[in-house]
Design an enzyme around this catalytic site. Structure first.
Site, PDB file in Angstrom:
ATOM      1  CG  HIS A 107      -1.795   1.107   1.372  1.00 20.13           C
ATOM      2  ND1 HIS A 107      -3.219   1.285   1.024  1.00 20.13           N
ATOM      3  CD2 HIS A 107      -1.494   2.486   1.909  1.00 20.13           C
ATOM      4  CE1 HIS A 107      -3.663   2.462   1.180  1.00 20.13           C
ATOM      5  NE2 HIS A 107      -2.796   3.153   1.755  1.00 20.13           N
ATOM      6  CD  GLU A 108       1.706   3.588   3.764  1.00 18.13           C
ATOM      7  OE1 GLU A 108       1.696   4.784   3.101  1.00 18.13           O
ATOM      8  OE2 GLU A 108       0.392   3.419   4.265  1.00 18.13           O
ATOM      9  CG  HIS A 162       0.096   6.349  -0.758  1.00 19.45           C
ATOM     10  ND1 HIS A 162      -0.653   7.105  -1.336  1.00 19.45           N
ATOM     11  CD2 HIS A 162      -0.064   5.809   0.291  1.00 19.45           C
ATOM     12  CE1 HIS A 162      -1.952   6.854  -0.742  1.00 19.45           C
ATOM     13  NE2 HIS A 162      -1.594   6.172   0.540  1.00 19.45           N
ATOM     14  CG  HIS A 214       0.686   9.475  -7.061  1.00 14.48           C
ATOM     15  ND1 HIS A 214      -0.826   9.521  -6.306  1.00 14.48           N
ATOM     16  CD2 HIS A 214       0.268  10.059  -8.087  1.00 14.48           C
ATOM     17  CE1 HIS A 214      -1.635  10.200  -7.311  1.00 14.48           C
ATOM     18  NE2 HIS A 214      -0.893  10.672  -8.297  1.00 14.48           N
TER      19      HIS A 214
END
Length: 674
Positions: free
Chosen positions: A466-467, A470, A473
């Site tokens: 999940h991290e 990010h 991005h």
């Protein structure tokens, strides 16, 4: 003055953390705050007619030195807090709020930006976009208010900065100060890997034997596996007492008075800006747009989740009674019996899986997926960082440096709980340009011995993916201006890349390649892998209900007049939902840091689910090709979303990728709630 705070000299432009002392921050802050104020004053007082270059572009770089200083300071304050840094936080917060108010409510800047906006038709789209956002942000900050209301708005912002800082520090204190020793004769049910982690936690706190702390990566598996019901209750009550005045810090860490004042001030702020309430003001710039649309989405999912949770509660209660415990299933029982049910129905034992899910193995999986999707390569970068176990990598594509990735993965008493992604610097193309330095922070249980394997739970592995979602991005950002770089997007769009990336953890080919036994190197057996994946939604009713409770309470707090008693309002919302008593909110109000440690997720905790609707549909775009690593779809994802930052409205970016808006069906199917 320590120039290292703003002029970084480490490898690949990293800060030299070994050359930074806490005593350096205060004088550097004074200097950079003064410089930023002077730069904005020069823009506002410029006698020349407003142009894009002398107003908008100038504002983009006016506080560059201050931002670099603060990126170091707040990184350290989050990952390694101490008394000196907490005192600095309390000093900086109101001064930064005052500075932000002066800039964002300066009528001269407002007039200049409006003038530039009126003649922006001939500019390129990115330039028009940052003009649009600058004007919007100034308006929403109160630049158009009368002098009296601007003064009151500045006071509100300054006070909120103090309150949210105190809220954060209170939660950290309760998490830091609690430890529950567990005697050798009370370890029944705990797998060896968890006992080893508990011994490491005790040793870190200067104790013999083993202990439980409030680190999520430790307490959740303890609640799942411990047979000792009394110990589970003690640990659980301490976990939910954080910030309530009933935790380890007692009355001095009571966040409830802070919560009341925060809600009052947010409401007043929204009313000054002409909105009915804070939720209406906050959602105006999000994809959801209105509180009604948020409530509609959450309500659709609640019905299915509540029904599934009720079915599961009956099964778990029967198991409780079969153990000879008369009475109702309690909150400290649910995870324990849900884990036992999962083992029974799917023949899954977390102790069997743990040896294959080491941090090194899962990092290999994370990086391999990034390579297969985006052609990214990772090379270890030796650099002096803030702790010996923090690591860095050069991220390249085709030999070109794309970014620096920093990982701080292990829990420590001085670290804020949870997991997050931040950037020491963001990508932009001003001047010679700069690449992102992106940081992932987690709170995994450290290895029992230095240099030994660190074992992750399945939930930990998901957090790692999940991290890093990010992080992509930031890494793949390709925009001109820092204000629209990376994750600078609508709050309910920011979780799309992170939640989308989680899907690749669940791909058999990824697990076959990387989930390897830490001693033998053997792959995770195929039958165990399949059972692990089949069990993915085993407790979906619980996880969905606990999340929705928090999201709906957050919305209720910020919709309409603020409650006279926040805890009474929380109880009222849960009662009206007929929420199961054995499933408390994922984040109860006194430690709901998403909402009360700042404005970021206030009236916005729903955004995880809003993004999940999109991530389910986005992954379906890969599945529809027959190849979850389809190059054309991955390239379109980069070109339309990951590289674009906030250079266009989130709806436009999504439509460019998918061609239609998603529905809730894919989410319900993905969670196994259909």
């Amino acid at each position: 003055m320590n120039r290292e705070l703003t002029h970084w000299t480490g490898p690949e432009g990293l800060p030299r953390f070994d050359l930074i002392d806490d005593g350096d921050f205060a004088p550097a802050f004074d200097r950079e705050l003064t410089a930023a104020e002077a730069a904005h004053e020069a823009i506002a007082a410029n006698p020349d007619a407003p142009t894009f270059d002398n107003t908008i572009a100038a504002m983009e770089v006016a506080d560059e030195g201050l931002n670099r200083l603060l990126s170091i300071f707040y990184t350290l304050a989050g990952v390694d807090s101490n008394d000196a840094r907490q005192a600095l936080q309390r000093d900086f917060a109101p001064r930064l709020a005052e500075y932000g108010s002066r800039i964002s409510m300066d009528p001269r800047l407002y007039a200049r930006v409006k003038a530039v906006a009126e003649g922006a038709e001939e500019l390129v789209p990115e330039d028009r976009r940052i003009i649009e956002l600058a004007l919007r942000d100034l308006t929403r900050a109160g630049a158009g208010l009368n002098p009296e209301d601007r003064t009151r708005m500045a006071a509100i912002r300054a006070r909120l900065a103090v309150l949210t800082t105190d809220f954060t520090q209170n939660v950290l204190a309760d998490e830091r100060d609690f430890i529950l020793p567990v005697a050798d004769d009370r370890l029944a049910g705990l797998p060896d890997w968890l006992v080893r982690a508990m011994r490491a936690a005790a040793r870190e706190r200067g104790l013999q034997g083993q202990a439980v702390t409030l680190n999520r990566s430790l307490i959740v598996p303890f609640l799942e596996h411990a047979d000792d019901r009394a110990l589970r209750e003690t640990a659980f009550r301490a976990w939910i007492a954080r910030g309530s005045g009933q935790g380890a810090g007692g009355a001095k860490t009571d966040n409830l008075p802070l919560v009341q004042e925060i809600l009052q001030l947010r409401h007043e702020r929204a009313r000054l800006l002409g909105h009915d309430d804070f939720a209406s003001w906050k959602l105006e710039t999000q994809m959801a747009a209105t509180p009604d649309r948020v409530e509609d989405l959450l309500s659709q999912v609640w019905t299915a989740a509540r029904a599934r949770a009720a079915e599961d509660q009956d099964k778990l209660t029967a198991m409780l009674h079969a153990d000879g415990v008369n009475g109702t299933l309690e909150a400290w029982d649910w995870r324990h019996y849900a884990e036992r049910l999962r083992q029974q129905e799917h023949s899954i034992d977390a102790g069997q899986v743990a040896p294959y899910l080491t941090l090194e193995a899962m990092l290999g999986a994370v990086f391999d997926v990034a390579h297969r999707l985006f052609a990214l390569e990772f090379e270890v970068l030796e650099a002096p960082l803030w702790a010996p176990d923090v690591r860095a990598w050069r991220v390249t594509r085709g030999g070109r440096l794309m970014a620096i990735f920093v990982g701080d993965f292990f829990a420590r008493p001085s670290k804020r709980s949870g997991a997050w992604c931040s950037a020491l610097q963001v990508q932009h193309k001003i001047g010679e340009g700069q690449r992102a330095i992106v940081v992932n922070v987690c709170n995994f249980t450290p290895p029992e011995t230095a240099g030994g394997p660190a074992f992750l739970s399945w939930d930990d592995a998901r957090t790692l993916f999940h991290e890093f979602g990010h992080a992509t991005h930031h890494i793949l950002s390709d925009v001109s201006w820092p204000s629209i770089s990376g994750t600078s997007v609508a709050q309910d769009f920011v979780e799309l890349p992170s939640q989308l990336y989680e899907h690749w953890l669940e791909q058999p080919s990824v697990l076959d390649a990387h989930a390897r036994h830490h001693e033998t190197g053997a792959p995770l057996p195929a039958d165990l892998r399949d059972r692990l994946l089949a069990a993915g939604n085993a407790d979906a009713g619980f996880s969905t209900v606990e999340y929705l409770e928090s999201a709906l309470v957050d919305l209720a707090f910020h919709r309409g007049a603020p409650p006279a008693d926040a805890m009474a309002r929380q109880a009222e919302v849960l009662h009206d939902l007929d929420a199961p008593a054995a499933i408390p909110m994922r984040h109860a109000t006194p430690h709901f840091a998403h909402v009360f440690a700042g404005d970021g997720y206030a009236a916005g905790y729903y955004s995880y689910m809003w993004s999940e609707v999109m991530d389910a549909d986005a992954f379906a775009a890969f599945e529809e090709t027959g190849d979850v690593f389809d190059p054309a779809t991955a390239r379109r994802l980069v070109e339309t979303i990951l590289s674009r930052g906030g250079s266009a409205p989130a709806d436009d970016l999504w439509m460019a990728f998918r061609g239609r808006m998603p529905g809730v069906d894919a989410l319900l199917k993905g969670r196994g709630l259909t």
